[in-house]
Design a protein around this motif. Structure first.
Motif, PDB file in Angstrom:
ATOM      1  N   ILE A 158       0.838  -1.210   0.000  1.00 37.38           N
ATOM      2  CA  ILE A 158       0.000   0.000   0.000  1.00 37.38           C
ATOM      3  C   ILE A 158       0.866   1.250   0.000  1.00 37.38           C
ATOM      4  O   ILE A 158       0.583   2.228  -0.710  1.00 37.38           O
ATOM      5  N   ILE A 159       1.950   1.241   0.781  1.00 39.46           N
ATOM      6  CA  ILE A 159       2.857   2.397   0.837  1.00 39.46           C
ATOM      7  C   ILE A 159       3.516   2.624  -0.529  1.00 39.46           C
ATOM      8  O   ILE A 159       3.656   3.772  -0.986  1.00 39.46           O
ATOM      9  N   ILE A 160       3.912   1.543  -1.189  1.00 38.64           N
ATOM     10  CA  ILE A 160       4.464   1.666  -2.553  1.00 38.64           C
ATOM     11  C   ILE A 160       3.425   2.297  -3.481  1.00 38.64           C
ATOM     12  O   ILE A 160       3.751   3.147  -4.318  1.00 38.64           O
ATOM     13  N   GLY A 161       2.181   1.899  -3.328  1.00 37.99           N
ATOM     14  CA  GLY A 161       1.106   2.481  -4.138  1.00 37.99           C
ATOM     15  C   GLY A 161       0.992   3.983  -3.945  1.00 37.99           C
ATOM     16  O   GLY A 161       0.830   4.736  -4.909  1.00 37.99           O
ATOM     17  N   ILE A 162       1.100   4.426  -2.672  1.00 37.30           N
ATOM     18  CA  ILE A 162       0.993   5.865  -2.379  1.00 37.30           C
ATOM     19  C   ILE A 162       2.173   6.625  -2.974  1.00 37.30           C
ATOM     20  O   ILE A 162       2.009   7.695  -3.581  1.00 37.30           O
ATOM     21  N   LEU A 163       3.376   6.054  -2.817  1.00 36.08           N
ATOM     22  CA  LEU A 163       4.588   6.774  -3.228  1.00 36.08           C
ATOM     23  C   LEU A 163       4.841   6.738  -4.731  1.00 36.08           C
ATOM     24  O   LEU A 163       5.321   7.728  -5.305  1.00 36.08           O
ATOM     25  N   PHE A 164       4.502   5.625  -5.380  1.00 35.98           N
ATOM     26  CA  PHE A 164       4.890   5.450  -6.778  1.00 35.98           C
ATOM     27  C   PHE A 164       3.719   5.325  -7.755  1.00 35.98           C
ATOM     28  O   PHE A 164       3.817   5.780  -8.896  1.00 35.98           O
ATOM     29  N   PHE A 165       2.625   4.698  -7.332  1.00 35.94           N
ATOM     30  CA  PHE A 165       1.499   4.515  -8.253  1.00 35.94           C
ATOM     31  C   PHE A 165       0.625   5.760  -8.354  1.00 35.94           C
ATOM     32  O   PHE A 165       0.124   6.082  -9.430  1.00 35.94           O
ATOM     33  N   VAL A 166       0.406   6.428  -7.212  1.00 35.34           N
ATOM     34  CA  VAL A 166      -0.466   7.616  -7.215  1.00 35.34           C
ATOM     35  C   VAL A 166       0.070   8.714  -8.132  1.00 35.34           C
ATOM     36  O   VAL A 166      -0.693   9.307  -8.911  1.00 35.34           O
ATOM     37  N   PRO A 167       1.383   9.043  -8.077  1.00 37.74           N
ATOM     38  CA  PRO A 167       1.883  10.077  -9.003  1.00 37.74           C
ATOM     39  C   PRO A 167       1.669   9.714 -10.472  1.00 37.74           C
ATOM     40  O   PRO A 167       1.544  10.599 -11.324  1.00 37.74           O
ATOM     41  N   ARG A 168       1.610   8.420 -10.780  1.00 32.64           N
ATOM     42  CA  ARG A 168       1.482   7.987 -12.175  1.00 32.64           C
ATOM     43  C   ARG A 168       0.017   7.784 -12.587  1.00 32.64           C
ATOM     44  O   ARG A 168      -0.382   8.164 -13.690  1.00 32.64           O
ATOM     45  N   PHE A 169      -0.796   7.174 -11.681  1.00 30.24           N
ATOM     46  CA  PHE A 169      -2.170   6.798 -12.038  1.00 30.24           C
ATOM     47  C   PHE A 169      -3.247   7.607 -11.304  1.00 30.24           C
ATOM     48  O   PHE A 169      -4.435   7.378 -11.517  1.00 30.24           O
ATOM     49  N   VAL A 229      -5.622   8.667  -8.074  1.00 34.04           N
ATOM     50  CA  VAL A 229      -6.209   7.988  -6.914  1.00 34.04           C
ATOM     51  C   VAL A 229      -6.323   6.478  -7.141  1.00 34.04           C
ATOM     52  O   VAL A 229      -6.211   5.691  -6.196  1.00 34.04           O
ATOM     53  N   THR A 230      -6.516   6.046  -8.382  1.00 32.12           N
ATOM     54  CA  THR A 230      -6.618   4.601  -8.644  1.00 32.12           C
ATOM     55  C   THR A 230      -5.323   3.867  -8.291  1.00 32.12           C
ATOM     56  O   THR A 230      -5.335   2.653  -8.064  1.00 32.12           O
ATOM     57  N   GLY A 231      -4.216   4.622  -8.197  1.00 31.53           N
ATOM     58  CA  GLY A 231      -2.955   4.020  -7.767  1.00 31.53           C
ATOM     59  C   GLY A 231      -3.042   3.443  -6.362  1.00 31.53           C
ATOM     60  O   GLY A 231      -2.343   2.479  -6.028  1.00 31.53           O
ATOM     61  N   LEU A 232      -3.925   4.024  -5.522  1.00 32.85           N
ATOM     62  CA  LEU A 232      -4.131   3.485  -4.173  1.00 32.85           C
ATOM     63  C   LEU A 232      -4.686   2.063  -4.238  1.00 32.85           C
ATOM     64  O   LEU A 232      -4.271   1.179  -3.487  1.00 32.85           O
ATOM     65  N   ALA A 233      -5.652   1.855  -5.135  1.00 36.60           N
ATOM     66  CA  ALA A 233      -6.255   0.529  -5.269  1.00 36.60           C
ATOM     67  C   ALA A 233      -5.236  -0.484  -5.770  1.00 36.60           C
ATOM     68  O   ALA A 233      -5.199  -1.625  -5.294  1.00 36.60           O
ATOM     69  N   TRP A 234      -4.403  -0.065  -6.737  1.00 41.29           N
ATOM     70  CA  TRP A 234      -3.382  -0.986  -7.236  1.00 41.29           C
ATOM     71  C   TRP A 234      -2.330  -1.276  -6.161  1.00 41.29           C
ATOM     72  O   TRP A 234      -1.728  -2.350  -6.141  1.00 41.29           O
ATOM     73  N   GLY A 235      -2.111  -0.317  -5.261  1.00 42.24           N
ATOM     74  CA  GLY A 235      -1.220  -0.557  -4.125  1.00 42.24           C
ATOM     75  C   GLY A 235      -1.768  -1.637  -3.199  1.00 42.24           C
ATOM     76  O   GLY A 235      -1.018  -2.471  -2.673  1.00 42.24           O
ATOM     77  N   VAL A 236      -3.097  -1.628  -2.984  1.00 42.03           N
ATOM     78  CA  VAL A 236      -3.746  -2.666  -2.168  1.00 42.03           C
ATOM     79  C   VAL A 236      -3.566  -4.040  -2.818  1.00 42.03           C
ATOM     80  O   VAL A 236      -3.261  -5.031  -2.149  1.00 42.03           O
TER      81      VAL A 236
END
Length: 545
Positions: A178-189, A191-198
């Motif tokens: 989840i932390i990786i999702g916040i740090l790396f997925f959110v800047p790219r995708f 808010v949906t990056g949070l879901a991919w982090g989960v």
């Protein structure tokens, strides 16, 4: 080296308890880091409302199916097969895994199709772009129960083989995802990056355990016999517990539904405050309840009622000894806790004040939450799953009624709204409906714990109530002394350190809490609280000497 690590076994209960305790502590640290990143990145606004709402139904599915199955059925049935024939045990696991995952996939696919309708029920206040975003996140998150379903089954099996070290690491990997999702997925995708982090967290949770499962001797078999006697028995055993767990989760869904109709950010504020309030108490309640469950269950089977009630009294007293002071420390230092752990980035002063008020209310129900966990486990040990389930269902209705009542009172009774604003220093904050939800949630938890305790006393009238009452009195006296010293230290430090800086607030929090803990231990020692001796014998001597 890697093979040795993955194949390591924990032989003693004390070692397993230590590993689990360290795991809980590390999970708590990662959980706080996760929430700080969420609060700093998004603030308590619509984005976090959407994120927490998208979690509700996947969490509900995971709770009633996965944890109900593992805790009540899979572990004991797998253990039974293992004693007789290891090959039969692995055959059972493969068959159940196939049937279980097949069922989970079908359920999640159906729910993915009906996600917009589900959101209309659980978040009636969402519309337009907000509802579309919540729909997208929830559909992605429906992958999580499938992955965690397999992973948690594996965790249960590995614990049968005493591989606690690797199973303790799995929840940490989930939070890291989840932390990786916040740090790396959110800047790219976004808010949906949070879901991919989960989803990533779930994958990491699974992957770290697979090698240990194969090292234990597992060989996958493509069996899909849903009429297999072991599978049928598992389903029968898991149903009552699943219903009880599901009823409890409905409280969260009901609170989310009502919060969605309030000011934007209300769902986020409630969840962030609830996370802060429950981290330490969950660790205390879950660890002691999990450790006590096998022994108490065996006492009940052997009809050793005296020993059963002795263990109950001891653990009950340990819980109140630990949770009452924690509750008071959270109450006194709620503003400092929120500012240190959440007050960063987009989490503004209004968010901070509302979250602080909710944390103050939720801090008062921590003892109730801890006792609900322990009392429910005790009923399970006594082979009674009906009473916790019925009480859980009843309290859902009470929580919904009180939530609606308090929100109505806040919106239409100025006197009640002003009273809450004065108590929690919310002058200038216009929409405080979420405070009413926290109040309803706390009252419901207290009521549920009292009902469970009453029903337990009816079932076991020889409960050592005087012993418990004497300990409670000592805990309350020691906690009152702690309260005075902690409050005085907080006020004194407020005059000497700058509370406009992070380090000033951090120093005030750490020193005040440190004084409180030392004073409480000294007061409990002076009052000769037996729980101090129990904690020393159970943990300190075993792990430090």
């Amino acid at each position: 080296m890697i093979q040795k690590f993955l194949n390591s076994q924990t032989k003693s209960i004390s070692s397993a308890s230590l590993i689990l305790s360290i795991s809980y502590l590390m999970s708590a640290v990662l959980g706080l880091l996760r929430d700080r990143l969420l609060a700093g990145t998004f603030g308590a606004g619509s984005a976090l409302d959407v994120y927490y709402t998208a979690f509700t139904v996947p969490d509900f599915i995971a709770l009633i199916l996965i944890f109900g199955a593992i805790g009540a059925a899979v572990i004991p049935i797998f253990s039974g097969y293992l004693i007789k024939d290891k090959d039969e045990a692995w055959k059972y696991l493969s068959t159940f895994l196939n049937v279980f995952l097949g069922f989970l996939i079908i359920v999640c696919l159906v729910l993915i199709c009906f996600t917009p309708i589900l959101l209309s029920i659980i978040a009636p206040g969402f519309s337009g772009e907000k509802k579309e975003l919540a729909t997208a996140l929830m559909r992605i998150m429906f992958l999580s129960p499938i992955i965690l379903g397999a992973s948690n089954l594996i965790s249960g099996v590995l614990q049968v083989f005493h591989r606690f070290l690797i199973t303790a690491l799995a929840p940490l990997m989930y939070n890291i995802g989840i932390i990786i999702g916040i740090l790396f997925f959110v800047p790219r995708f976004g808010v949906t990056g949070l879901a991919w982090g989960v989803v990533l967290g779930g994958i990491l949770h699974l992957l770290i355990q697979l090698p240990a499962l194969f090292f234990s001797g597992f060989k996958y078999q493509p069996n899909f016999n849903y009429k297999d006697p072991g599978v049928v028995k598992t389903i029968k055993l898991m149903l009552p517990r699943s219903l009880g767990l599901g009823a409890g989760q409905l409280n969260t869904i009901a609170t989310t539904a009502i919060a969605s109709t309030l000011m934007s950010g209300s769902i986020a504020v409630f969840n962030l405050a609830n996370n802060l309030s429950s981290i330490l108490v969950n660790a205390v309640a879950v660890s002691v309840s999990t450790a006590a469950f096998p022994a108490m269950s065996m006492n009940f089977i052997k009809q050793e009622n005296e020993e059963f009630l002795r263990k109950f009294s001891s653990i009950f007293r340990q819980i109140i000894f630990l949770t009452i002071p924690i509750s008071l420390l959270l109450l006194i230092l709620r503003a400092q806790i929120v500012r240190v752990f959440l007050g960063v980035g987009h989490f503004d002063w209004s968010d901070t004040r509302l979250t602080t008020a909710c944390l103050g209310i939720l801090a008062l129900n921590l003892i109730a939450q801890a006792l609900i966990l322990f009392l429910s486990k005790t009923f399970y040990a006594a082979h009674n799953t009906k009473i916790p389930a019925i009480i859980s269902i009843a309290t859902v209705a009470i929580n919904i009624f009180l939530s609606l009542l308090f929100v109505f009172a806040i919106n239409f009774l100025p006197g009640f709204s002003e009273l809450l604003k004065n108590i929690f220093r919310l002058d200038g904050v216009e929409n405080i409906g979420v405070v009413g939800l926290s109040l309803a949630y706390s009252i419901t938890a207290v009521l549920e714990s009292l009902l469970l305790l009453y029903m337990f006393y009816k079932k076991f009238p020889k409960l050592k109530s005087k012993e418990i009452f004497d300990s409670l009195c000592k805990v309350l006296i020691a906690s009152s002394i702690m309260f005075v010293f902690t409050f005085a230290t907080r006020q004194l430090l407020g005059s000497f350190v700058s509370l406009q800086t992070f380090w000033g607030v951090f120093l005030q929090l750490v020193l005040s809490a440190g004084v409180g803990v030392v004073v409480y231990i000294f007061a409990a020692y002076s009052l000769k609280s037996p729980e101090l001796k129990t904690i020393e014998d159970s943990f300190i001597k075993k792990f430090l000497y």
